[in-house]
Motif scaffolding. Structure first.
Motif, PDB file in Angstrom:
ATOM      1  N   TRP A 158       0.872  -1.312  -0.049  1.00 17.12           N
ATOM      2  CA  TRP A 158       0.036   0.127  -0.118  1.00 17.12           C
ATOM      3  C   TRP A 158       0.928   1.420  -0.019  1.00 17.12           C
ATOM      4  O   TRP A 158       1.841   1.291   0.886  1.00 17.12           O
ATOM      5  CB  TRP A 158      -0.971   0.207   1.186  1.00 17.12           C
ATOM      6  CG  TRP A 158      -2.370  -0.730   1.234  1.00 17.12           C
ATOM      7  CD1 TRP A 158      -2.291  -1.663   0.283  1.00 17.12           C
ATOM      8  CD2 TRP A 158      -3.338  -0.718   2.145  1.00 17.12           C
ATOM      9  NE1 TRP A 158      -3.579  -2.116   0.574  1.00 17.12           N
ATOM     10  CE2 TRP A 158      -4.262  -1.280   1.836  1.00 17.12           C
ATOM     11  CE3 TRP A 158      -3.580   0.107   3.117  1.00 17.12           C
ATOM     12  CZ2 TRP A 158      -5.487  -1.768   2.389  1.00 17.12           C
ATOM     13  CZ3 TRP A 158      -4.669  -0.130   3.857  1.00 17.12           C
ATOM     14  CH2 TRP A 158      -5.638  -0.944   3.432  1.00 17.12           C
ATOM     15  N   LEU A 159       0.446   2.297  -0.989  1.00 18.29           N
ATOM     16  CA  LEU A 159       1.203   3.476  -0.905  1.00 18.29           C
ATOM     17  C   LEU A 159      -0.149   4.437  -0.170  1.00 18.29           C
ATOM     18  O   LEU A 159      -1.271   4.490  -0.448  1.00 18.29           O
ATOM     19  CB  LEU A 159       1.367   4.120  -2.299  1.00 18.29           C
ATOM     20  CG  LEU A 159       1.697   5.558  -2.367  1.00 18.29           C
ATOM     21  CD1 LEU A 159       3.003   5.660  -1.779  1.00 18.29           C
ATOM     22  CD2 LEU A 159       1.931   5.953  -3.814  1.00 18.29           C
ATOM     23  N   GLY A 160       0.596   4.814   1.105  1.00 19.13           N
ATOM     24  CA  GLY A 160      -0.418   5.575   1.838  1.00 19.13           C
ATOM     25  C   GLY A 160       0.008   7.038   1.762  1.00 19.13           C
ATOM     26  O   GLY A 160       1.104   7.522   1.951  1.00 19.13           O
TER      27      GLY A 160
ATOM     28  N   LEU B 230      -3.427   3.418  -2.146  1.00 22.57           N
ATOM     29  CA  LEU B 230      -3.304   2.838  -3.476  1.00 22.57           C
ATOM     30  C   LEU B 230      -2.651   1.530  -3.226  1.00 22.57           C
ATOM     31  O   LEU B 230      -1.329   1.449  -2.809  1.00 22.57           O
ATOM     32  CB  LEU B 230      -2.606   3.619  -4.239  1.00 22.57           C
ATOM     33  CG  LEU B 230      -3.151   4.996  -4.971  1.00 22.57           C
ATOM     34  CD1 LEU B 230      -1.988   5.442  -5.753  1.00 22.57           C
ATOM     35  CD2 LEU B 230      -4.198   4.382  -6.080  1.00 22.57           C
ATOM     36  N   GLN B 231      -3.039   0.438  -4.112  1.00 23.52           N
ATOM     37  CA  GLN B 231      -2.354  -0.990  -4.080  1.00 23.52           C
ATOM     38  C   GLN B 231      -1.294  -0.517  -5.116  1.00 23.52           C
ATOM     39  O   GLN B 231      -1.448   0.093  -6.194  1.00 23.52           O
ATOM     40  CB  GLN B 231      -3.256  -1.605  -4.854  1.00 23.52           C
ATOM     41  CG  GLN B 231      -2.483  -3.051  -5.172  1.00 23.52           C
ATOM     42  CD  GLN B 231      -3.284  -4.008  -5.988  1.00 23.52           C
ATOM     43  OE1 GLN B 231      -4.483  -3.901  -5.884  1.00 23.52           O
ATOM     44  NE2 GLN B 231      -2.668  -5.068  -6.456  1.00 23.52           N
ATOM     45  N   VAL B 232       0.011  -0.841  -4.792  1.00 22.98           N
ATOM     46  CA  VAL B 232       1.190  -0.492  -5.612  1.00 22.98           C
ATOM     47  C   VAL B 232       1.991  -1.924  -5.513  1.00 22.98           C
ATOM     48  O   VAL B 232       2.020  -2.517  -4.770  1.00 22.98           O
ATOM     49  CB  VAL B 232       2.122   0.455  -5.171  1.00 22.98           C
ATOM     50  CG1 VAL B 232       1.415   1.837  -5.409  1.00 22.98           C
ATOM     51  CG2 VAL B 232       2.461   0.339  -3.866  1.00 22.98           C
TER      52      VAL B 232
ATOM     53  N   PRO C  31       8.083   5.447  -2.783  1.00 21.31           N
ATOM     54  CA  PRO C  31       7.168   6.515  -2.917  1.00 21.31           C
ATOM     55  C   PRO C  31       7.528   7.551  -3.649  1.00 21.31           C
ATOM     56  O   PRO C  31       6.876   8.399  -4.407  1.00 21.31           O
ATOM     57  CB  PRO C  31       7.100   6.656  -1.190  1.00 21.31           C
ATOM     58  CG  PRO C  31       7.741   5.818  -0.397  1.00 21.31           C
ATOM     59  CD  PRO C  31       8.526   4.990  -1.588  1.00 21.31           C
ATOM     60  N   ALA C  32       9.125   7.760  -3.785  1.00 25.88           N
ATOM     61  CA  ALA C  32       9.649   8.915  -4.588  1.00 25.88           C
ATOM     62  C   ALA C  32       9.125   8.789  -5.855  1.00 25.88           C
ATOM     63  O   ALA C  32       9.351   9.934  -6.572  1.00 25.88           O
ATOM     64  CB  ALA C  32      11.114   9.161  -4.360  1.00 25.88           C
ATOM     65  N   ASP C  33       9.005   7.440  -6.512  1.00 28.28           N
ATOM     66  CA  ASP C  33       8.522   7.499  -8.084  1.00 28.28           C
ATOM     67  C   ASP C  33       7.267   8.369  -8.107  1.00 28.28           C
ATOM     68  O   ASP C  33       6.908   8.028  -9.169  1.00 28.28           O
ATOM     69  CB  ASP C  33       8.586   6.125  -8.319  1.00 28.28           C
ATOM     70  CG  ASP C  33      10.268   5.589  -8.489  1.00 28.28           C
ATOM     71  OD1 ASP C  33      11.009   6.630  -8.358  1.00 28.28           O
ATOM     72  OD2 ASP C  33      10.275   4.311  -8.374  1.00 28.28           O
ATOM     73  N   TRP C  34       6.428   8.330  -6.945  1.00 28.29           N
ATOM     74  CA  TRP C  34       5.014   8.938  -7.240  1.00 28.29           C
ATOM     75  C   TRP C  34       4.952  10.198  -7.038  1.00 28.29           C
ATOM     76  O   TRP C  34       4.894  10.655  -5.946  1.00 28.29           O
ATOM     77  CB  TRP C  34       3.982   7.890  -6.420  1.00 28.29           C
ATOM     78  CG  TRP C  34       3.845   6.558  -7.008  1.00 28.29           C
ATOM     79  CD1 TRP C  34       4.750   5.471  -6.723  1.00 28.29           C
ATOM     80  CD2 TRP C  34       2.748   6.092  -7.558  1.00 28.29           C
ATOM     81  NE1 TRP C  34       3.935   4.387  -7.665  1.00 28.29           N
ATOM     82  CE2 TRP C  34       2.869   4.834  -7.870  1.00 28.29           C
ATOM     83  CE3 TRP C  34       1.290   6.565  -7.998  1.00 28.29           C
ATOM     84  CZ2 TRP C  34       1.991   4.096  -8.489  1.00 28.29           C
ATOM     85  CZ3 TRP C  34       0.458   5.870  -8.491  1.00 28.29           C
ATOM     86  CH2 TRP C  34       0.840   4.467  -9.030  1.00 28.29           C
TER      87      TRP C  34
END
Ligand code: FAD
Ligand code: DHB
Length: 392
Positions: free
Chosen positions: A186-188, A224-226, A232-235
């Motif tokens: 999860w990306l929170g 988001l499911q990742v 996280p830096a890629d988002w």
């Protein structure tokens, strides 16, 4: 130094246990590895089951929660571009949940322990080992302010989370571990924007899972499911909002409000149980004994139910000298733990998109979600588990 109950870990499990023991007149010492600010700011869970709310109120830790927490009577399931509401009170005989962040529960419990003459709560105290669990006087070895120290106890409770050291005191011959890892994380995010919904939205889409939650009327929490290993830096913020928009997309007029993102982090998903939860005079509680994937919002609530059961057993021992309830602790908790493991597994696998799943698997998922939307029996099963089964 000696105490009746030595508690390793000042997360929700350790702090609530200490509070319950304070109220019962049983002395304890809490050893917490991190500093106070770190423990109070660590972003984690946000949903309290009815039983957790009741337990916090009963021990005098519910005042701010009742003022600031948001009572939720349902959730929304979103799939196939449609919304389906699950109404908790009508399906469970009146049960609900409370949105109140783990950070706030922890702050309230720390303030109570420090203000009301509770026993010691040592920050920066790093437990290194538990010795003598099989004897009548176990010892915790720890370091504090650069010194090596020991705490002798009648009982030791490992509330030191998944990366703790307490469970290492269970011999390999006694300990069994059950585990499943998932092929997604999860990306929170936390965002300074009012929630775009009144109740939480759990969304299943071909692009993956998304969850809209909240912290306060002005702060949103979204996930988001990742893929595993995501940085996280890629988002970028824009990429996150675009992806959330795509996954929450629904027929009709609903809009996801965007705002400044103040935090981003990635959490892997795991189901994991260690058995038994007791060895001699050592007990394990919370994440030290079990982990659930977060989809069912069960992690914090299980930590609470473990220590409610344990505090009751310690009170019984103090009042009668009988270890009967302490002997039952592991079995009592594990029944509830495995129910939550199953529920969290079902919620996770029904709502996420496994990168290796076949079209057949995808159709089964949709069939299961339609069943929950269409059948009172299936919705009741979800609602009873989500709002929480009775403790003990
Ligand atoms: P913890 O909160 O982990 O507390 C353990 C404490 O022990 C920590 O303060 C740690 O510093 C301390 N400690 C560790 N080792 C030592 C040592 N050797 N000596 C002294 N102290 C030590 N649940 C949900 O329901 N929803 C969520 O969204 C969610 N998100 C999560 C995100 C992350 C990154 C993690 C890790 C967990 C998340 N959870 C979530 C689960 C939930 O937060 C946990 O189940 C809950 O924190 C368990 O409480 P605990 O007290 O058992 O353990
Ligand atoms: C939150 C986390 C969860 O895992 C969940 O199922 C619901 C809400 C949250 O952090 O708000």
């Amino acid at each position: 130094m000696h105490t009746t109950v030595g508690i390793i870990g000042g997360g929700p499990a350790g702090l609530l246990l200490a509070r319950l023991l304070d109220r019962a007149g049983i002395d304890s010492v809490v050893l917490e590895h991190r500093d106070r600010a770190y423990v109070e700011e660590r972003q984690r869970a946000g949903i309290l089951e009815q039983g957790t709310v009741d337990a916090l109120r009963a021990c005098g830790a519910g005042e701010r929660m009742d003022r600031e927490g948001l009572v939720h009577h349902g959730i929304e399931l979103r799939f196939d571009r449609r919304s389906h509401r699950i109404d908790f009170p009508s399906l469970t005989g009146g049960r609900s949940v409370m949105v109140y962040a783990q950070t706030e529960v922890v702050k309230d419990l720390i303030a109570l322990r420090l203000a009301e003459g509770g026993g010691p709560l040592l920050f920066g105290a790093h437990a290194v080992a538990v010795e003598g669990a099989e004897t009548g006087s176990p010892v915790i070895r720890f370091t504090h302010e650069g010194r090596e120290r020991t705490l002798s106890c009648d009982y030791v409770v490992g509330c030191d989370g998944f990366h703790g050291i307490a469970r290492e005191a269970l011999p390999e011959t006694v300990r069994r571990v059950f585990e499943r890892v998932y092929p997604y994380s999860w990306l929170g995010i936390l965002a300074d924007v009012p929630p775009s919904c009144e109740e939480l939205i759990y969304a299943h889409s071909p692009r993956g899972f998304a969850l809209h939650s909240m912290r306060t009327p002005t702060v949103s929490r979204l996930y988001l499911q990742v893929p595993n290993g995501t940085d996280p830096a890629d988002w970028s913020d824009e990429r996150i909002w675009d992806e959330l928009d795509a996954r929450f997309a629904v027929d009709g007029d609903w809009k996801l409000e965007r705002g400044p993102i103040t935090q981003k982090s990635v959490t892997p998903m795991r189901s994991w149980v260690t058995e038994p939860m007791r060895h001699g005079r050592l007990f394990l509680a919370g994440d030290a004994a079990h982990i659930v994937p977060p989809t069912g919002a069960k992690g914090l609530n299980l930590a609470v139910s473990d220590v409610v059961v344990l505090a009751r057993a310690l009170e019984h021992w103090r009042a009668t000298g009988s270890e009967e309830l302490l002997d039952a602790y592991s079995d009592t908790c594990l029944r509830r733990v495995w129910r939550a493991e199953h529920f969290s597994y079902v919620m996770t696998t029904s709502l996420h998109t496994d990168p290796d799943q076949s079209p057949f698997d995808g159709r089964l998922q949709l069939s299961q979600l339609h069943r929950i939307a269409d059948s009172t029996a299936a919705a009741t099963e979800l609602a009873e588990n989500y709002t929480g089964l009775p403790i003990g």
